[in-house]
Motif scaffolding. Structure first.
Motif, PDB file in Angstrom:
ATOM      1  N   TRP A 106       0.941  -1.175  -0.163  1.00  0.00           N
ATOM      2  CA  TRP A 106       0.086  -0.084   0.202  1.00  0.00           C
ATOM      3  C   TRP A 106       1.070   1.368   0.157  1.00  0.00           C
ATOM      4  N   HIS A 107       1.957   1.070   0.760  1.00  0.00           N
ATOM      5  CA  HIS A 107       2.484   2.562   1.002  1.00  0.00           C
ATOM      6  C   HIS A 107       3.182   2.816  -0.551  1.00  0.00           C
ATOM      7  N   TYR A 108       3.770   1.879  -1.116  1.00  0.00           N
ATOM      8  CA  TYR A 108       4.386   2.087  -2.218  1.00  0.00           C
ATOM      9  C   TYR A 108       3.408   2.418  -3.426  1.00  0.00           C
ATOM     10  N   MET A 109       2.555   1.781  -3.624  1.00  0.00           N
ATOM     11  CA  MET A 109       1.333   1.995  -4.501  1.00  0.00           C
ATOM     12  C   MET A 109       0.681   3.599  -4.457  1.00  0.00           C
ATOM     13  N   PHE A 110       0.787   3.789  -3.268  1.00  0.00           N
ATOM     14  CA  PHE A 110       0.060   5.246  -3.226  1.00  0.00           C
ATOM     15  C   PHE A 110       1.290   6.415  -2.933  1.00  0.00           C
ATOM     16  N   ASN A 111       2.472   6.241  -3.467  1.00  0.00           N
ATOM     17  CA  ASN A 111       3.612   7.000  -3.546  1.00  0.00           C
ATOM     18  C   ASN A 111       3.990   7.561  -2.176  1.00  0.00           C
ATOM     19  N   GLY A 112       3.717   6.742  -1.352  1.00  0.00           N
ATOM     20  CA  GLY A 112       4.362   6.961   0.312  1.00  0.00           C
ATOM     21  C   GLY A 112       3.425   7.824   0.945  1.00  0.00           C
ATOM     22  N   GLN A 113       1.996   8.187   0.310  1.00  0.00           N
ATOM     23  CA  GLN A 113       1.088   9.079   1.148  1.00  0.00           C
ATOM     24  C   GLN A 113       0.280   8.078   1.954  1.00  0.00           C
ATOM     25  N   MET A 114       0.214   6.919   2.149  1.00  0.00           N
ATOM     26  CA  MET A 114      -0.424   5.902   3.022  1.00  0.00           C
ATOM     27  C   MET A 114       0.392   5.254   3.750  1.00  0.00           C
ATOM     28  N   LYS A 115       0.125   5.115   5.131  1.00  0.00           N
ATOM     29  CA  LYS A 115       0.912   4.291   5.979  1.00  0.00           C
ATOM     30  C   LYS A 115      -0.197   2.969   6.426  1.00  0.00           C
ATOM     31  N   VAL A 116       0.616   2.048   6.833  1.00  0.00           N
ATOM     32  CA  VAL A 116      -0.025   0.712   7.298  1.00  0.00           C
ATOM     33  C   VAL A 116       0.711   0.356   8.538  1.00  0.00           C
ATOM     34  N   PRO A 117       0.271   1.033   9.674  1.00  0.00           N
ATOM     35  CA  PRO A 117       1.067   0.831  11.067  1.00  0.00           C
ATOM     36  C   PRO A 117       0.379  -0.491  11.451  1.00  0.00           C
ATOM     37  N   ILE A 118       0.375  -1.657  11.160  1.00  0.00           N
ATOM     38  CA  ILE A 118       0.059  -2.823  11.639  1.00  0.00           C
ATOM     39  C   ILE A 118       1.387  -3.677  11.914  1.00  0.00           C
ATOM     40  N   THR A 119       1.278  -4.319  13.209  1.00  0.00           N
ATOM     41  CA  THR A 119       2.244  -5.265  13.565  1.00  0.00           C
ATOM     42  C   THR A 119       1.654  -6.543  13.939  1.00  0.00           C
ATOM     43  N   ILE A 120       2.011  -7.673  13.602  1.00  0.00           N
ATOM     44  CA  ILE A 120       1.274  -8.947  13.539  1.00  0.00           C
ATOM     45  C   ILE A 120       2.438  -9.947  14.332  1.00  0.00           C
ATOM     46  N   ARG A 121       1.979 -10.294  15.533  1.00  0.00           N
ATOM     47  CA  ARG A 121       2.765 -11.266  16.523  1.00  0.00           C
ATOM     48  C   ARG A 121       2.354 -12.809  15.741  1.00  0.00           C
ATOM     49  N   LEU A 122       3.407 -13.522  15.459  1.00  0.00           N
ATOM     50  CA  LEU A 122       3.515 -15.109  15.072  1.00  0.00           C
ATOM     51  C   LEU A 122       4.137 -15.511  15.885  1.00  0.00           C
ATOM     52  N   ILE A 123       3.385 -16.871  16.666  1.00  0.00           N
ATOM     53  CA  ILE A 123       4.180 -17.766  17.688  1.00  0.00           C
ATOM     54  C   ILE A 123       4.368 -18.845  16.988  1.00  0.00           C
ATOM     55  N   ILE A 124       5.679 -19.360  17.155  1.00  0.00           N
ATOM     56  CA  ILE A 124       6.128 -20.650  16.737  1.00  0.00           C
ATOM     57  C   ILE A 124       5.963 -21.556  17.709  1.00  0.00           C
ATOM     58  N   GLY A 125       5.217 -22.694  17.490  1.00  0.00           N
ATOM     59  CA  GLY A 125       5.015 -23.725  18.408  1.00  0.00           C
ATOM     60  C   GLY A 125       6.216 -24.885  18.167  1.00  0.00           C
ATOM     61  N   ARG A 126       6.534 -25.750  19.302  1.00  0.00           N
ATOM     62  CA  ARG A 126       7.303 -26.511  18.946  1.00  0.00           C
ATOM     63  C   ARG A 126       7.275 -27.750  20.152  1.00  0.00           C
ATOM     64  N   GLY A 127       7.617 -29.181  19.986  1.00  0.00           N
ATOM     65  CA  GLY A 127       7.611 -29.848  20.973  1.00  0.00           C
ATOM     66  C   GLY A 127       6.182 -30.542  21.418  1.00  0.00           C
ATOM     67  N   TRP A 128       6.149 -31.449  22.329  1.00  0.00           N
ATOM     68  CA  TRP A 128       4.859 -31.960  22.799  1.00  0.00           C
ATOM     69  C   TRP A 128       3.930 -32.291  21.537  1.00  0.00           C
ATOM     70  N   GLY A 129       4.538 -33.023  20.377  1.00  0.00           N
ATOM     71  CA  GLY A 129       3.774 -33.272  19.320  1.00  0.00           C
ATOM     72  C   GLY A 129       3.074 -32.327  18.579  1.00  0.00           C
ATOM     73  N   GLN A 130       3.659 -31.109  18.517  1.00  0.00           N
ATOM     74  CA  GLN A 130       2.899 -30.044  17.746  1.00  0.00           C
ATOM     75  C   GLN A 130       2.999 -30.323  16.355  1.00  0.00           C
ATOM     76  N   GLY A 131       3.715 -30.935  15.853  1.00  0.00           N
ATOM     77  CA  GLY A 131       3.572 -31.373  14.417  1.00  0.00           C
ATOM     78  C   GLY A 131       3.776 -30.437  13.301  1.00  0.00           C
ATOM     79  N   PRO A 132       3.600 -30.865  11.945  1.00  0.00           N
ATOM     80  CA  PRO A 132       3.934 -30.277  10.784  1.00  0.00           C
ATOM     81  C   PRO A 132       3.001 -28.810  10.646  1.00  0.00           C
ATOM     82  N   THR A 133       1.945 -28.684  11.405  1.00  0.00           N
ATOM     83  CA  THR A 133       1.244 -27.550  11.110  1.00  0.00           C
ATOM     84  C   THR A 133       1.117 -26.594  12.112  1.00  0.00           C
ATOM     85  N   HIS A 134       1.943 -26.730  13.304  1.00  0.00           N
ATOM     86  CA  HIS A 134       2.174 -25.952  14.527  1.00  0.00           C
ATOM     87  C   HIS A 134       3.498 -25.392  14.735  1.00  0.00           C
ATOM     88  N   ALA A 135       4.658 -25.735  13.958  1.00  0.00           N
ATOM     89  CA  ALA A 135       5.863 -25.645  14.323  1.00  0.00           C
ATOM     90  C   ALA A 135       6.739 -24.922  13.284  1.00  0.00           C
TER      91      ALA A 135
END
Length: 354
Positions: A106-135
């Motif tokens: 968005w910032h690039y497409m609108f020549n720097g006139q638009m801001k997108v102040p969003i932060t997304i926390r993504l947590i990695i699982g591991r162990g205890w059988g979390q398996g292919p879709t949780h780790a």
């Protein structure tokens, strides 16, 4: 005067502190995620947020990742600072269209006139059988997207500063946390102030024999390996990659120019990885300084098994790092293996994935 007693704090507590401070500093800020106000408060990282700032600003979300990410991006475009949290990185994959085609461009497409102040926390699982879709750690995948910042916390002393600065950035940021770091401790006297800008690279140890580069949970293993190797006369430079931004990798080039050897300890899969990019970049920048070919450690090129037995040799640790270093330096080492090897939990204190 009585002697001041330093208090210990945890990685999870510092994540919580950063969110409280950001919410207090920006009254437009919204924070939401699946389970954000449930009794466990996303591994205790969001405890007290709803009580402190009200349910209009801190709220649970439905299991609708793509829709809620779109809402978050829309709120950010409309002037709200947004923090969105996913209890597992894997759940967020449903929202890749919103992330890649909207937030990052968005910032690039609108020549720097638009801001997108969003932060997304993504947590990695591991162990205890979390398996292919949780780790999965998909840091390299996200780092491929122009316009998207990727921050990988590794140590308790800096995680609050890193999250606070990510939230206060006017660009979209992915903040990728490893679940096994949440109970890591440090003294409060060691904390990096929230106001300091983000580093690209942090140096944790200095040495002249080999450069070790790592992030996330693998940084802890690299530091442990460096301690073991020092007992046998091998001194390591240990550097942490905080942001997936190669424009800030000069400290790595400087280190390799000094040591002539490089081992990158990747917390994700080995092929097409951040480690691969680092090795390629160092080879381009420091070819005449290298005394041996740069090497990398990473996960095998197949998904994490669910079985306890099958995960035994899936993850690398300090022992694997020590063995690899001995080969790179062509040095015969004494046994560097740990007396106790834990591959499914980080320690006996670990009480489960939730």
């Amino acid at each position: 005067m009585p002697e001041k007693i330093n208090k210990e704090t945890t990685f999870a507590e510092q994540i919580n502190i950063a969110q409280h401070q950001a919410m207090a500093d920006d009254p437009t800020m919204l924070s939401f995620g699946l389970g954000i106000d449930d009794p466990k408060a996303i591994f205790n990282t969001t405890t007290g947020l709803s009580e402190s700032f009200g349910q209009q600003r801190v709220f649970d979300m439905p299991t609708a990742e793509n829709a809620m990410t779109g809402i978050g991006i829309g709120a950010a475009l409309s002037g709200s600072r947004v923090l969105m949290t996913h209890q597992r990185l894997d759940f967020f994959l449903l929202a890749m269209d919103q992330l890649v085609n909207n937030a990052a461009k968005w910032h690039y497409m609108f020549n720097g006139q638009m801001k997108v102040p969003i932060t997304i926390r993504l947590i990695i699982g591991r162990g205890w059988g979390q398996g292919p879709t949780h780790a999965q750690n998909l840091q390299a995948w996200f780092a491929h997207v122009p316009g998207l910042k990727v921050v990988i916390p590794s140590k308790t002393d800096s995680v609050s500063q890193q999250l606070y600065q990510a939230i206060m950035d006017d660009n979209p940021v992915l903040f990728i946390e490893h679940r096994w770091l949440h109970q890591q401790q440090c003294d409060e006297s060691e904390l990096v102030p929230l106001c300091l800008p983000l580093d690209n690279i942090r140096q944790h140890k200095q040495g002249n024999d080999i450069t070790l580069v790592a992030n996330s949970y693998m940084l802890l293993e690299a530091l442990l390996a460096a301690e073991k190797l020092a007992q046998q006369g091998i001194q390591c430079d240990v550097l942490e990659t905080v942001q997936m931004d190669k424009t800030g990798w000069q400290p790595i080039y400087d280190s390799v120019a000094k040591t002539g050897h490089l081992l990158v300890c990747d917390s994700a899969h080995k092929s097409f990885s951040v480690a691969a990019e680092l090795v390629a970049s160092v080879t381009e920048k420091c070819f005449d300084k290298l005394k041996a070919s740069p090497q990398r450690l990473g996960l095998p090129d197949y998904p994490e098994p669910t079985s306890f037995g099958m995960t035994k040799d899936f993850y690398n640790d300090a022992d694997n790092i020590g063995t690899k270093v001995s080969r790179i330096l062509n040095r015969q080492l004494n046994d560097v293996s740990s007396k106790i090897k834990l591959h499914d939990v980080p320690g006996h204190w670990f009480k489960g994935p939730f």
